[in-house]
Design a protein around this motif. Structure first.
Motif, PDB file in Angstrom:
ATOM      1  N   LEU A 111       0.833  -1.204   0.000  1.00 42.63           N
ATOM      2  CA  LEU A 111       0.000   0.000   0.000  1.00 42.63           C
ATOM      3  C   LEU A 111       0.865   1.250   0.000  1.00 42.63           C
ATOM      4  CD1 LEU A 111      -3.050   0.670   0.248  1.00 42.63           C
ATOM      5  CD2 LEU A 111      -2.585   1.180   2.620  1.00 42.63           C
ATOM      6  N   GLN A 112       2.001   1.139   0.705  1.00 40.85           N
ATOM      7  CA  GLN A 112       2.891   2.304   0.760  1.00 40.85           C
ATOM      8  C   GLN A 112       3.401   2.673  -0.619  1.00 40.85           C
ATOM      9  OE1 GLN A 112       4.909   0.034   3.852  1.00 40.85           O
ATOM     10  NE2 GLN A 112       5.304   1.983   4.857  1.00 40.85           N
ATOM     11  N   LEU A 148       1.642   7.225   4.943  1.00 43.89           N
ATOM     12  CA  LEU A 148       2.700   6.428   4.325  1.00 43.89           C
ATOM     13  C   LEU A 148       3.285   5.402   5.294  1.00 43.89           C
ATOM     14  CD1 LEU A 148       4.568   9.190   2.317  1.00 43.89           C
ATOM     15  CD2 LEU A 148       3.449   7.200   1.351  1.00 43.89           C
ATOM     16  N   ARG A 149       2.778   5.331   6.506  1.00 42.06           N
ATOM     17  CA  ARG A 149       3.299   4.346   7.475  1.00 42.06           C
ATOM     18  C   ARG A 149       2.849   2.943   7.092  1.00 42.06           C
ATOM     19  NH1 ARG A 149       7.342   5.786   8.463  1.00 42.06           N
ATOM     20  NH2 ARG A 149       6.879   7.190   6.786  1.00 42.06           N
ATOM     21  N   GLY A 150       3.446   1.967   7.757  1.00 47.33           N
ATOM     22  CA  GLY A 150       3.187   0.586   7.365  1.00 47.33           C
ATOM     23  C   GLY A 150       2.154  -0.129   8.221  1.00 47.33           C
ATOM     24  N   ARG A 151       1.580   0.531   9.208  1.00 45.43           N
ATOM     25  CA  ARG A 151       0.589  -0.115  10.063  1.00 45.43           C
ATOM     26  C   ARG A 151      -0.763   0.564   9.888  1.00 45.43           C
ATOM     27  NH1 ARG A 151       2.496  -4.682  13.014  1.00 45.43           N
ATOM     28  NH2 ARG A 151       4.748  -4.596  12.721  1.00 45.43           N
ATOM     29  N   THR A 152      -1.828  -0.177  10.183  1.00 47.19           N
ATOM     30  CA  THR A 152      -3.150   0.361   9.841  1.00 47.19           C
ATOM     31  C   THR A 152      -3.528   1.593  10.657  1.00 47.19           C
ATOM     32  OG1 THR A 152      -4.062  -1.267  11.358  1.00 47.19           O
ATOM     33  CG2 THR A 152      -4.109  -1.805   9.026  1.00 47.19           C
ATOM     34  N   VAL A 189      -0.180  -2.873   6.592  1.00 41.95           N
ATOM     35  CA  VAL A 189      -1.015  -2.501   5.449  1.00 41.95           C
ATOM     36  C   VAL A 189      -0.588  -3.233   4.183  1.00 41.95           C
ATOM     37  CG1 VAL A 189      -1.623  -0.252   6.315  1.00 41.95           C
ATOM     38  CG2 VAL A 189       0.420  -0.503   4.934  1.00 41.95           C
ATOM     39  N   ASN A 190       0.663  -3.686   4.122  1.00 38.39           N
ATOM     40  CA  ASN A 190       1.130  -4.279   2.875  1.00 38.39           C
ATOM     41  C   ASN A 190       0.624  -5.702   2.731  1.00 38.39           C
ATOM     42  OD1 ASN A 190       2.401  -1.977   2.331  1.00 38.39           O
ATOM     43  ND2 ASN A 190       4.438  -2.669   2.951  1.00 38.39           N
TER      44      ASN A 190
END
Lengths: 934, 116
Positions: free
Chosen positions: A565-566, B21-25, B103-104
């Motif tokens: 998503l980033q 832009l962070r990686g956690r929800t 999130v990825n």
């Protein structure tokens, strides 16, 4: 007019074979042959008129917006091809009846064959460029089905795929070319296009249009370097090869050259591209035809070679070249179809097509040997056969061409070389297969094929000889009619005869025959010469490159769409920065002409707090609770900002939403980790900070540029008409429920859908319940503090009263359905928090989903109601009434609409929060639970 | 004043984007909320910044705040809430079903784990 019938009958004919079963083979064949035979009858009935110079047209409008008409024509060129397609097609039906094995599905074969025949007829009769293209693609598709008829064989599947890919690609290129021509001429009508030669060739788009159209023709006719698909299409059953590669499929390409000859030919470009492509193809393919061991492989390459010859003739600028090309189309169709049929018989009766294994077959199958020998003689250009006459014409025309200037002698020399090779492979085909010692160890014991299987060959070979002996009687009328629509310049007189006296072409023919025999004699040297080159399989190369292409696209897709998503956010933001930034670069200066308003201390303080809280939210994001508190500060400051800049409605809404949002996020945070682990690398943080700073900079600059420029708003209309047209003094509310009521209806529908979606997402959700907060402190067991419970309970009626007040006055004072709904929702949620879900649920024993849905329904029905009175959707009516203590209120249908908004907001908000809250209570440590466990 | 207002919008947008832009929800949801504040402020300001303007039509008053952006922002606030709610519940659902709040896409990494 019966022209559409010629196309329609074979199309219907593709259904006929499907009606009978595979076992009734004779019935199947005869019933299939019936409809094309009628079509052939119609064609023949038109033939005298066409030969006399008539051109028949028939047109129906199909998609007029695209310029696509269902238009057909029957002229000399169409007639020539129709006779070949239908005539040879009927012979193929007969031949296939005996060729196909009992386990092959005959109905399926005939259905494909008829579909293919229909599309070929469509091509040659189309009177509209786009229609021609439609049928063109249809031949690609139906030939795909035919080549892949034995779909259980890998070779057939792969060959069919390659043929489809190559010819389909060419077809698309051709469409692009047709579109260009259509744009130049202004119509896709064939006759207009053919008459617009000067216009087309003077246009700068002539070059791309010509190249694209030629790409289509060359891929279809297997011209070098697109020839590679044709030999692999030999995986098809032999009747298919005999039809596709003698009279139809590959002839579509040369047909196109002939059809568009009046419009596109005559330029230097055409002369060079078409002639040289044809010449190269002719020699290249003839050489490889000599080397192949597979019977059908030899025939495939010889087909490519002869198509090259025809293409070259259509390119040449000499007088009778086009006529010679047309003539050779007929001759090639007859002898090549016969030869393919003989190869099918040999394959059928001996079980192999390998020339190295076959030998001496003339003893066991004398009739087939005789017919094949005669057809091959025609292919080699032996005198008294039709192939000889067209080859003589071809040699004559190459002598007259001015192509290549001083090197013009090269053309006839190379043409003679092609003829030499042609003689050599024809001789090899016949001598190696039918002569010599009797073959041993064949898969089957060879014997003669049944009479009905030989009959089509007999007819074709008969034609070869009759045309060869009396060409003037047989074909000159037909050729004349075809040439009339193909050549624009005054036509030279056509003298078809076997004997023209001793001249140069006759000498060249003699050289070809002698040279061919000579090369055949030394063929073993050629074979050993060829063996030093590495063997290359076009199919493998093609499939390898397709695989490479797929891999490459997959890698590209993976790189762009890697599940991060980033990464997607990054692309989005970079795109936004690029687009917006470039817009800002175009400005002369950032500051506009408007006078800035003065600052004061309060504003500065407010801005400072907002910025600090915003930064705090970001910087402290790993401590999530703190970050959330910072966020709520920002929300409150935004609400104050709205109040400061004269937007009380917004301030109220923002305040209420802020409360609901923070409660929601707090609840959610309970189930999520309390802290964010440190994951991002230093480089990633730097990248994101730079990106965010750039984004913020662009947004701020844009906002500043906007604020300092003169404002030209359309709001004057709303201010002027709010009271008179909407019956309300609060313009914002009037816009929401009246002027732009339809938008609001959309918004509350979205709200309702989101709430229902959340309801479903929460259904059967199993979550990890932390037993303590992030610091390790256990949760307080005093779930419902007395003070909060008391206050909230006494606050509820008051809050409900306030919301009714806000709702009722919303049309004239700040307020309205949105705000009132949020106030009600907040009051109810407070009750939930203070008393727990179970307690509240007992007392508020209604479901929230119906409330939200009812709200949307009321709003929609209000809108529909205005239809009853003959007004547009959502037209409002109003009147003013006075209610004691509240003052004058206005009852408008808009208020009913606002009620719908109110209910939707209450229902949706509580649907979200109450259901989420229910999750928390399920396994929460409470005093009662503890007692039970102890 | 305009410069100050624009600066605030810019800072909120930058902070929101950084979080998005962070990686956690959870930070992403908070970031989106922050971004929607910035967007609302921006949208609101397209009608100009009016001090002490009248919000309701009265006789003899001519200095009104532009109502159109207000109406747009009002619905935007409510829809923004719906979006925040949906995304945070989605985040919870993902954590409930997959056990992760990243999130990825985690699917791509699974085969690697199987190999090792």
């Amino acid at each position: 007019m019966s022209l559409p019938l010629i196309v329609l009958l074979p199309l219907l004919g593709s259904l006929v074979p499907l009606l009978s079963s595979n076992r009734q083979r004779n019935l199947n064949a005869w019933s299939t042959a019936l409809l094309p035979a009628i079509a052939l009858g119609i064609v023949i009935a038109h033939a005298p008129g066409v030969v006399a110079g008539e051109v028949y047209h028939s047109s129906m409008s199909w998609v007029p917006q695209l310029g696509l008409d269902l238009a057909f024509r029957l002229d000399g060129l169409s007639l020539l091809f129709l006779l070949l397609i239908l005539g040879i097609g009927l012979l193929i039906i007969l031949y296939a009846r005996y060729y196909l094995a009992p386990e092959d599905s005959m109905p399926r074969f005939y259905a494909y064959l008829m579909l293919f025949m229909t599309s070929m007829i469509g091509i040659v009769m189309a009177d509209n460029l786009l229609l021609l293209w439609v049928f063109w693609e249809l031949t690609s598709l139906s030939s795909f089905l035919l080549i892949g008829y034995w779909y259980q064989q890998s070779e057939a599947r792969r060959g069919a795929r390659m043929a489809l890919a190559v010819t389909g690609m060419g077809g698309l290129a051709m469409l692009a070319g047709f579109l260009l021509i259509g744009h130049i001429v202004g119509t896709y009508d064939m006759q207009t296009v053919l008459d617009s030669r000067e216009l087309i060739q003077a246009d700068p788009r002539y070059l791309p249009a010509l190249l694209l159209v030629l790409l289509g023709a060359f891929t279809k006719s297997a011209q070098f370097p697109f020839h590679f698909w044709l030999p692999h299409a030999m995986a098809a059953p032999t009747p298919v090869s005999a039809f596709l590669h003698s009279a139809t499929m590959v002839k579509a390409g040369v047909f196109l050259l002939a059809r568009l000859h009046p419009a596109l030919a005559g330029s230097q470009l055409w002369l060079y591209i078409v002639t040289l492509t044809g010449l190269v193809t002719m020699i290249y393919a003839a050489y490889f035809a000599l080397l192949k061991y597979d019977l059908k492989g030899v025939l495939a390459f010889s087909t490519v070679s002869h198509l090259g010859l025809i293409t070259m003739l259509f390119g040449l600028d000499s007088k009778l070249a086009v006529v010679a090309g047309l003539f050779h189309i007929i001759n090639h169709a007859t002898f090549k179809a016969a030869l393919f049929m003989s190869s099918g018989i040999i394959d059928h009766e001996t079980g192999t097509r390998d020339i190295r294994k076959l030998s001496g077959l003339r003893r066991s199958m004398p009739m087939t040997a005789a017919l094949a020998g005669l057809a091959a003689a025609s292919m080699a250009g032996v005198p008294l056969f039709n192939g000889f006459i067209s080859k003589e014409m071809m040699l004559t025309e190459t002598l007259e061409s001015g192509l290549l200037g001083g090197l013009a002698w090269l053309i006839p020399v190379l043409a003679t070389l092609g003829s030499v090779l042609s003689v050599a492979y024809s001789l090899r085909l016949i001598r190696n297969v039918f002569f010599g010692p009797e073959a041993k160890e064949l898969p089957k014991t060879p014997h003669e094929a049944p009479f009905w299987m030989r009959l089509p060959m007999l007819i074709l070979v008969g034609l070869c000889i009759v045309i060869g002996l009396i060409p003037a009687v047989m074909v000159s009328g037909l050729l004349d009619a075809a040439a009339r629509v193909t050549i624009l310049a005054p036509r030279p007189e056509l003298h078809l005869s076997i004997w023209h006296g001793f001249n140069l072409p006759l000498l060249m023919s003699a050289i070809a025959l002698a040279g061919g025999v000579g090369i055949y004699a030394v063929r073993r040297n050629l074979f050993s010469f060829q063996r030093q080159f590495p063997q290359r399989n076009a199919l493998m190369i093609f499939e390898h490159s397709v695989r490479r292409l797929l891999q490459w696209t997959q890698v590209t897709i993976d790189r762009l769409e890697n599940g991060s998503l980033q990464r997607y956010m990054l692309w989005l933001i970079v795109a936004v920065l690029f687009l917006t930034g470039s817009g800002l670069l175009d400005l002369d200066q950032l500051q506009g002409s408007r006078q800035p308003q003065p600052l004061d201390g309060l504003l500065l303080a407010g801005a400072g707090i907002t910025i600090l809280a915003g930064l705090g939210t970001a910087v402290l994001h790993r401590r999530r609770l703190v970050s959330l508190m910072m966020l709520s500060v920002v929300g409150l400051m935004v609400s104050l900002a709205f109040a400061r800049f004269s937007a009380p409605d917004l301030a109220l809404t923002q305040l209420a939403v802020e409360v609901v949002t923070v409660i929601l996020l707090m609840l959610a945070l309970f189930f999520l980790p309390q802290r964010t682990p440190k994951e991002s690398s230093g480089a990633r943080v730097v990248r994101d900070v730079l990106l965010a700073a750039g984004f913020g900079g662009v947004v701020a600059s844009l906002n500043y540029a906007l604020l300092t420029r003169p404002l030209d708003s359309i709001s004057g209309f709303f201010l002027d008409n709010s009271v008179s047209g909407g019956g309300g003094h609060n313009v914002v509310n009037v816009i929401l429920v009246d002027f732009r009521g339809f938008d609001t209806l959309g918004e509350i529908t979205v709200l309702c859908i989101a709430a229902i979606g959340i309801y479903k997402l929460l259904n059967r959700l199993r979550l990890f319940m932390p037993s303590s907060d992030s610091e390790g402190r256990p949760w307080s067991r005093d779930l419902h503090p007395m003070l909060l419970a008391t206050v909230s309970q006494s606050l509820l009626p008051l809050a409900l009263l306030v919301s009714v007040f806000i709702f009722l006055r919303g049309h004239n004072e700040p307020g309205g359905g949105f705000i009132a709904g949020l106030v009600t929702a907040v009051a109810l949620i407070l009750l939930y928090i203070a008393r727990g879900v179970d307690w509240a649920q007992q007392r508020l024993s209604f479901q929230y989903q119906p409330i939200a849905v009812t709200g949307v329904a009321i709003a929609t029905l209000t809108g529909l109601g205005s239809w009853l009175f003959g007004h547009n959707f959502l037209t409002s009516a109003f009147g003013h009434f006075s209610i004691p203590y509240i003052g004058e209120i206005e009852l408008a249908t808009a208020m009913l609409f606002d009620l719908g908004v109110y209910l939707t907001v209450v229902g949706a908000t509580l649907m979200i929060l109450a259901n989420l809250g229910k999750l928390t209570t399920r396994h929460r440590p409470s005093k009662e639970n503890e007692k039970e466990t102890v | 004043m305009e410069a100050l207002y624009a600066t605030v919008t810019g800072f909120l947008a930058a902070s929101g984007l950084y979080l998005a832009l962070r990686g956690r929800t959870f930070p992403v949801v908070v970031g989106l909320t922050l971004l929607s504040y910035a967007v609302n402020l921006f949208l609101f300001s397209t009608g100009g910044l009016t001090t002490n303007g009248a919000a309701v039509i009265r006789d003899g008053v001519n200095d009104y705040a532009d109502p159109l952006p207000q109406a747009l922002v009002l619905t935007a606030i409510v829809i923004g809430f719906a979006m925040t709610a949906f995304s945070v519940i989605l985040a919870m659902r993902v954590r409930g079903d997959q056990g992760s709040d990243q999130v990825n896409d985690q699917r791509g990494e699974e085969p690697k784990e199987e190999k090792s």
